[in-house]
Design a protein around this motif. Structure first.
Motif, PDB file in Angstrom:
ATOM      1  N   PRO A  35       0.814  -1.230   0.000  1.00 23.35           N
ATOM      2  CA  PRO A  35       0.000   0.000   0.000  1.00 23.35           C
ATOM      3  C   PRO A  35       0.843   1.275   0.000  1.00 23.35           C
ATOM      4  O   PRO A  35       0.545   2.219  -0.738  1.00 23.35           O
ATOM      5  CB  PRO A  35      -0.826  -0.136   1.287  1.00 23.35           C
ATOM      6  N   GLY A  36       1.910   1.298   0.817  1.00 25.34           N
ATOM      7  CA  GLY A  36       2.754   2.490   0.872  1.00 25.34           C
ATOM      8  C   GLY A  36       3.483   2.741  -0.428  1.00 25.34           C
ATOM      9  O   GLY A  36       3.601   3.890  -0.875  1.00 25.34           O
ATOM     10  N   GLU A  37       3.978   1.684  -1.068  1.00 24.30           N
ATOM     11  CA  GLU A  37       4.691   1.849  -2.332  1.00 24.30           C
ATOM     12  C   GLU A  37       3.740   2.297  -3.448  1.00 24.30           C
ATOM     13  O   GLU A  37       4.121   3.060  -4.333  1.00 24.30           O
ATOM     14  CB  GLU A  37       5.391   0.546  -2.722  1.00 24.30           C
ATOM     15  N   VAL A  38       2.508   1.833  -3.400  1.00 25.91           N
ATOM     16  CA  VAL A  38       1.514   2.283  -4.377  1.00 25.91           C
ATOM     17  C   VAL A  38       1.280   3.786  -4.236  1.00 25.91           C
ATOM     18  O   VAL A  38       1.224   4.527  -5.232  1.00 25.91           O
ATOM     19  CB  VAL A  38       0.198   1.497  -4.210  1.00 25.91           C
ATOM     20  N   GLU A  39       1.155   4.256  -2.994  1.00 23.95           N
ATOM     21  CA  GLU A  39       0.930   5.690  -2.778  1.00 23.95           C
ATOM     22  C   GLU A  39       2.131   6.516  -3.231  1.00 23.95           C
ATOM     23  O   GLU A  39       1.979   7.575  -3.836  1.00 23.95           O
ATOM     24  CB  GLU A  39       0.634   5.955  -1.298  1.00 23.95           C
ATOM     25  N   ARG A  40       3.355   6.024  -2.946  1.00 20.97           N
ATOM     26  CA  ARG A  40       4.542   6.760  -3.376  1.00 20.97           C
ATOM     27  C   ARG A  40       4.653   6.778  -4.900  1.00 20.97           C
ATOM     28  O   ARG A  40       5.038   7.782  -5.502  1.00 20.97           O
ATOM     29  CB  ARG A  40       5.789   6.151  -2.737  1.00 20.97           C
ATOM     30  N   ALA A  41       4.321   5.646  -5.518  1.00 22.99           N
ATOM     31  CA  ALA A  41       4.364   5.594  -6.982  1.00 22.99           C
ATOM     32  C   ALA A  41       3.334   6.542  -7.592  1.00 22.99           C
ATOM     33  O   ALA A  41       3.596   7.199  -8.609  1.00 22.99           O
ATOM     34  CB  ALA A  41       4.109   4.162  -7.455  1.00 22.99           C
ATOM     35  N   ARG A  42       2.147   6.633  -6.973  1.00 21.41           N
ATOM     36  CA  ARG A  42       1.120   7.557  -7.471  1.00 21.41           C
ATOM     37  C   ARG A  42       1.601   9.002  -7.416  1.00 21.41           C
ATOM     38  O   ARG A  42       1.424   9.768  -8.365  1.00 21.41           O
ATOM     39  CB  ARG A  42      -0.147   7.402  -6.652  1.00 21.41           C
ATOM     40  N   ALA A  43       2.213   9.368  -6.287  1.00 21.66           N
ATOM     41  CA  ALA A  43       2.696  10.744  -6.136  1.00 21.66           C
ATOM     42  C   ALA A  43       3.777  11.056  -7.168  1.00 21.66           C
ATOM     43  O   ALA A  43       3.793  12.137  -7.766  1.00 21.66           O
ATOM     44  CB  ALA A  43       3.230  10.950  -4.722  1.00 21.66           C
ATOM     45  N   GLU A  44       4.690  10.107  -7.385  1.00 25.66           N
ATOM     46  CA  GLU A  44       5.772  10.319  -8.337  1.00 25.66           C
ATOM     47  C   GLU A  44       5.228  10.419  -9.758  1.00 25.66           C
ATOM     48  O   GLU A  44       5.645  11.271 -10.557  1.00 25.66           O
ATOM     49  CB  GLU A  44       6.759   9.157  -8.227  1.00 25.66           C
ATOM     50  N   ALA A  45       4.267   9.562 -10.106  1.00 29.15           N
ATOM     51  CA  ALA A  45       3.678   9.581 -11.440  1.00 29.15           C
ATOM     52  C   ALA A  45       2.884  10.866 -11.665  1.00 29.15           C
ATOM     53  O   ALA A  45       2.916  11.444 -12.761  1.00 29.15           O
ATOM     54  CB  ALA A  45       2.770   8.363 -11.627  1.00 29.15           C
ATOM     55  N   GLN A  46       2.164  11.323 -10.652  1.00 28.25           N
ATOM     56  CA  GLN A  46       1.405  12.566 -10.780  1.00 28.25           C
ATOM     57  C   GLN A  46       2.336  13.733 -11.062  1.00 28.25           C
ATOM     58  O   GLN A  46       2.054  14.591 -11.904  1.00 28.25           O
ATOM     59  CB  GLN A  46       0.611  12.823  -9.502  1.00 28.25           C
ATOM     60  N   SER A  47       3.473  13.774 -10.373  1.00 27.04           N
ATOM     61  CA  SER A  47       4.430  14.865 -10.565  1.00 27.04           C
ATOM     62  C   SER A  47       5.075  14.809 -11.939  1.00 27.04           C
ATOM     63  O   SER A  47       5.267  15.843 -12.584  1.00 27.04           O
ATOM     64  CB  SER A  47       5.514  14.798  -9.480  1.00 27.04           C
ATOM     65  N   ALA A  48       5.406  13.605 -12.402  1.00 28.69           N
ATOM     66  CA  ALA A  48       6.131  13.474 -13.663  1.00 28.69           C
ATOM     67  C   ALA A  48       5.230  13.553 -14.884  1.00 28.69           C
ATOM     68  O   ALA A  48       5.620  14.093 -15.918  1.00 28.69           O
ATOM     69  CB  ALA A  48       6.918  12.160 -13.681  1.00 28.69           C
ATOM     70  N   PHE A  49       4.007  12.997 -14.791  1.00 36.47           N
ATOM     71  CA  PHE A  49       3.157  12.854 -15.975  1.00 36.47           C
ATOM     72  C   PHE A  49       1.793  13.519 -15.855  1.00 36.47           C
ATOM     73  O   PHE A  49       1.022  13.525 -16.823  1.00 36.47           O
ATOM     74  CB  PHE A  49       2.949  11.366 -16.299  1.00 36.47           C
ATOM     75  N   GLY A  50       1.471  14.044 -14.668  1.00 33.23           N
ATOM     76  CA  GLY A  50       0.162  14.639 -14.477  1.00 33.23           C
ATOM     77  C   GLY A  50      -0.940  13.612 -14.354  1.00 33.23           C
ATOM     78  O   GLY A  50      -2.118  13.937 -14.446  1.00 33.23           O
ATOM     79  N   ASP A  51      -0.598  12.342 -14.144  1.00 34.54           N
ATOM     80  CA  ASP A  51      -1.566  11.260 -14.010  1.00 34.54           C
ATOM     81  C   ASP A  51      -1.031  10.271 -12.979  1.00 34.54           C
ATOM     82  O   ASP A  51       0.019   9.651 -13.194  1.00 34.54           O
ATOM     83  CB  ASP A  51      -1.768  10.557 -15.356  1.00 34.54           C
ATOM     84  N   GLY A  52      -1.730  10.121 -11.851  1.00 38.17           N
ATOM     85  CA  GLY A  52      -1.247   9.274 -10.783  1.00 38.17           C
ATOM     86  C   GLY A  52      -1.739   7.845 -10.826  1.00 38.17           C
ATOM     87  O   GLY A  52      -1.548   7.102  -9.860  1.00 38.17           O
ATOM     88  N   THR A  53      -2.334   7.418 -11.937  1.00 33.66           N
ATOM     89  CA  THR A  53      -2.841   6.051 -12.035  1.00 33.66           C
ATOM     90  C   THR A  53      -1.680   5.057 -12.079  1.00 33.66           C
ATOM     91  O   THR A  53      -0.743   5.216 -12.858  1.00 33.66           O
ATOM     92  CB  THR A  53      -3.700   5.873 -13.303  1.00 33.66           C
ATOM     93  N   VAL A  54      -1.745   4.017 -11.242  1.00 36.33           N
ATOM     94  CA  VAL A  54      -0.720   2.975 -11.243  1.00 36.33           C
ATOM     95  C   VAL A  54      -1.387   1.608 -11.280  1.00 36.33           C
ATOM     96  O   VAL A  54      -2.589   1.478 -11.030  1.00 36.33           O
ATOM     97  CB  VAL A  54       0.197   3.068  -9.995  1.00 36.33           C
ATOM     98  N   PHE A  55      -0.608   0.588 -11.606  1.00 40.68           N
ATOM     99  CA  PHE A  55      -1.107  -0.784 -11.561  1.00 40.68           C
ATOM    100  C   PHE A  55       0.008  -1.679 -11.041  1.00 40.68           C
ATOM    101  O   PHE A  55       1.155  -1.251 -10.885  1.00 40.68           O
ATOM    102  CB  PHE A  55      -1.608  -1.249 -12.931  1.00 40.68           C
TER     103      PHE A  55
END
Length: 648
Positions: free
Chosen positions: A169-189
């Motif tokens: 769960p924590g890594e998913v949240e960190r990945a979402r934040a990083e993706a939102q900052s880099a691409f403007g979209d925090g969707t992860v799988f």
């Protein structure tokens, strides 16, 4: 036909597109943030437009500013490069709605492949093998290890390996934040993580009459899930696997009626000779030069041809010849978990370059660089300085040529991965083609050994520089004494480790225990040790008493800093202080003042160069003080927090 092209990107990729435009007679427009105003690509364009601000969100991710730049500059087409908005269907539509030519695939194709979740469903329906997706709720211990990935991007951003289910769960949240900052979209799988697979991708160019397949690339040598070494053709692939990969890529592109240059990425398992679809990048790839060199084709030229409604002439696309290997030269410190570096780049010299952003008509070296000596490496963007590519008739020749070129490359001002790249290329396993995505993890001994001659060369060059600066008595030997009682001592810092060089100076030159000083000057020192003579190139910069000394010798590059004789008490920090490892922005603070912490516990998260970095407690104790808050900009070495005492 396109007459004036705006590149909605920066640095090396902008320079690469401009190079093709010059050969075709197409006028060019650069856009630049305030941080990028002095980079080479800005001066290479016919017209440059400022995007006020420095962060990606303020500049290169602003569709309105990019379209206004196109209108103001008279551009009639837009090339997105890679990264930023290059795989944004909304940006592609906005460009087309503005009456401009979009150099890329149809927005619907971007949408279909832009979501890695939806694209896997589409590929499965087309008969392309895929890996199963998981969620936080349905993943089990049996599924470990798992890989969290950003749906909208790549390049290692928003990507995390999970080996403990409790961390998911924590890594998913960190990945979402990083993706939102880099691409403007925090969707992860989440999908299964294949520990030692190979990353093999296929280059395609779709057009109105079909799909061209231009071979494959192996991109298995990676750090933080970001490619470091790429080559074409992929070594050691069985012919049946190679053919099946090409056909799967063709089917993937045909399934969405793809137009333009794109890359279909696969994870290949050598043990079973099976492969799985990872994603399709609906843009030009960073590593496209290796495909260009082995096929003799300009992929940007093909992009423009398709964007203008044309069909690439098959006769202009050569058969595969030879082998090409590319490395990415990064401003990062491999010894510190690849932390990105920033600051002034004083020297960037790559010897023996035969072409820049162009094809080669004979075996040699190509350089695609976004920076030059004197450039400033910003904290806001990717840390890649340049790509160095070698092409030769055989893989062995290309690898050897590239390793030698890198070994003689001079990069000063920021710490880079240059020496690590040389070690990788000269590793017996790499030379043998024994590759996997765990290559760097499996080869921890690849860190280069320290060259004992580098500190000696630094100390003697500093002494010679001091003599050259004298206004009087310039001919008197350095450190000359009529009665010698003890040696001179030069204290240096090498990557955090103290180094002391003891030397004697006199009428007959310098004496250093363990080696013979053949010659010494402010910029070059020649030493002989155990019968072997070596020359060291030395560059000194910085204020007197705290000079930074860059030494390039047979053992690679060493950056040493003179330790001042007297330390200003104001510069000392308290024990237990957490210092910023790099300039960046504080994203979050995980603990409160007065809270007990244990060694290794995350205290806060910094973001630099579109990646997030966790700063952890150095020891057990109590968090006595926090000096920053989320959103704060911090400099390298700045105190972020202080841990005191031990937990009772």
């Amino acid at each position: 036909m396109i007459t004036r092209l705006l590149v909605a990107n920066r640095a090396e990729i902008a320079s690469r597109v401009f190079a093709t435009c010059r050969r075709l007679g197409v006028s060019t427009v650069a856009v630049h943030s305030d941080a990028d105003a002095a980079l080479p690509y800005v001066g290479e364009a016919d017209v440059a437009v400022r995007l006020p601000g420095s962060t990606p969100a303020e500049t290169y991710l602003r569709v309105d500013l990019l379209l206004e730049a196109a209108r103001a500059s008279g551009a009639d087409a837009v090339h997105p490069g890679y990264g930023f908005l290059s795989e944004s269907a909304d940006f592609a539509r906005a460009v087309l709605d503005a009456g401009l030519t979009w150099v890329g695939p149809d927005p619907s194709s971007i949408e279909q492949m832009g979501s890695k979740i939806e694209s896997k469903r589409l590929m499965e329906a087309a008969g392309v093998p895929v890996l199963r997706n998981h969620s936080v709720d349905d993943a089990s211990e049996a599924d470990l290890p798992l890989l969290v990935k950003a749906s909208a991007g790549g390049g290692g951003r928003g990507m995390r390996v999970v080996r403990d289910l409790a961390d998911l769960p924590g890594e998913v949240e960190r990945a979402r934040a990083e993706a939102q900052s880099a691409f403007g979209d925090g969707t992860v799988f989440v999908e299964p993580y294949v520990e030692r697979g190979r990353h093999v991708e296929v280059q395609v160019v779709g057009h109105r009459d079909g799909v061209l397949v231009l071979g494959e690339r192996d991109c298995s040598v990676q750090r933080r899930h970001q490619k470091v070494v790429e080559e074409s053709p992929a070594p050691g692939l069985p012919d049946a696997v190679r053919g099946a990969l090409h056909e799967a890529a063709r089917a993937a592109a045909a399934a969405i009626d793809y137009r333009g240059a794109g890359t279909v990425e696969f994870l290949y398992d050598p043990a079973t000779e099976r492969f799985f679809f990872l994603e399709m990048n609906t843009r030009l790839q960073v590593e496209h030069p290796v495909t260009e060199l082995v096929h003799g084709v300009d992929l940007v030229d093909l992009q423009l041809t398709v964007a203008e409604g044309g069909v690439p002439d098959p006769r202009a696309i050569g058969e595969t010849y030879g082998h090409a290997v590319e490395v990415r030269l990064y401003a990062e410190d491999p010894a510190a978990d690849y932390q990105p570096q920033s600051g002034p780049l004083s020297v960037l010299e790559v010897p023996g370059v035969d072409a820049r952003f162009d094809l080669l008509n004979r075996p040699g070296v190509r350089l695609d660089a976004g920076f030059a000596g004197g450039s400033e490496v910003s904290t806001h963007y990717d840390a890649m300085l340049a790509k160095v590519i070698a092409w030769a008739p055989t893989r062995e020749q290309a690898v050897r040529r590239l390793a030698d070129t890198l070994a003689r490359t001079r990069v000063h001002g920021v710490v880079t991965n240059r020496d690590l790249l040389v070690q990788v290329l000269r590793s017996p396993d790499f030379v043998a083609g024994d590759l996997s995505t765990a290559f760097l993890t499996d080869h921890p001994a690849l860190a280069p050994a320290a060259d004992p001659g580098a500190p000696v060369a630094a100390a003697l060059a500093l002494a010679e520089q001091a003599r050259a600066a004298r206004r009087v008595q310039g001919r008197i030997p350095v450190a000359w004494r009529s009665v010698v009682s003890q040696p001179q001592r030069t204290e240096l810092d090498h990557a955090g480790d103290p180094v002391v060089v003891e030397w004697w100076g006199g009428r007959d030159g310098y004496t250093v225990e363990g080696c013979t000083v053949v010659a010494a000057g402010p910029t070059e020192v020649v030493l002989e040790r155990d019968g072997l003579r070596s020359s060291y190139a030395v560059a000194v910069s910085g204020p007197s008493g705290r000079e930074v000394v860059d030494v390039d010798g047979p053992g690679g590059h060493a950056r040493l800093v003179r330790v001042p004789r007297f330390v200003d008490p104001a510069e000392q920090v308290a024990a237990g202080s957490l210092l910023a490892p790099m300039p960046g922005t504080v994203v979050s603070v995980a603990v409160e003042e007065g809270q007990a912490v244990v060694a290794g516990q995350p205290v806060l998260v910094l973001e630099a160069m579109k990646m997030q970095h966790t700063v952890s407690a150095p020891a057990d104790g109590t968090l006595a003080r926090i000096t920053v808050q989320p959103g704060a900009q911090v400099a390298a070495g700045e105190v972020l927090a202080v841990v005191e005492g031990e937990v009772a």
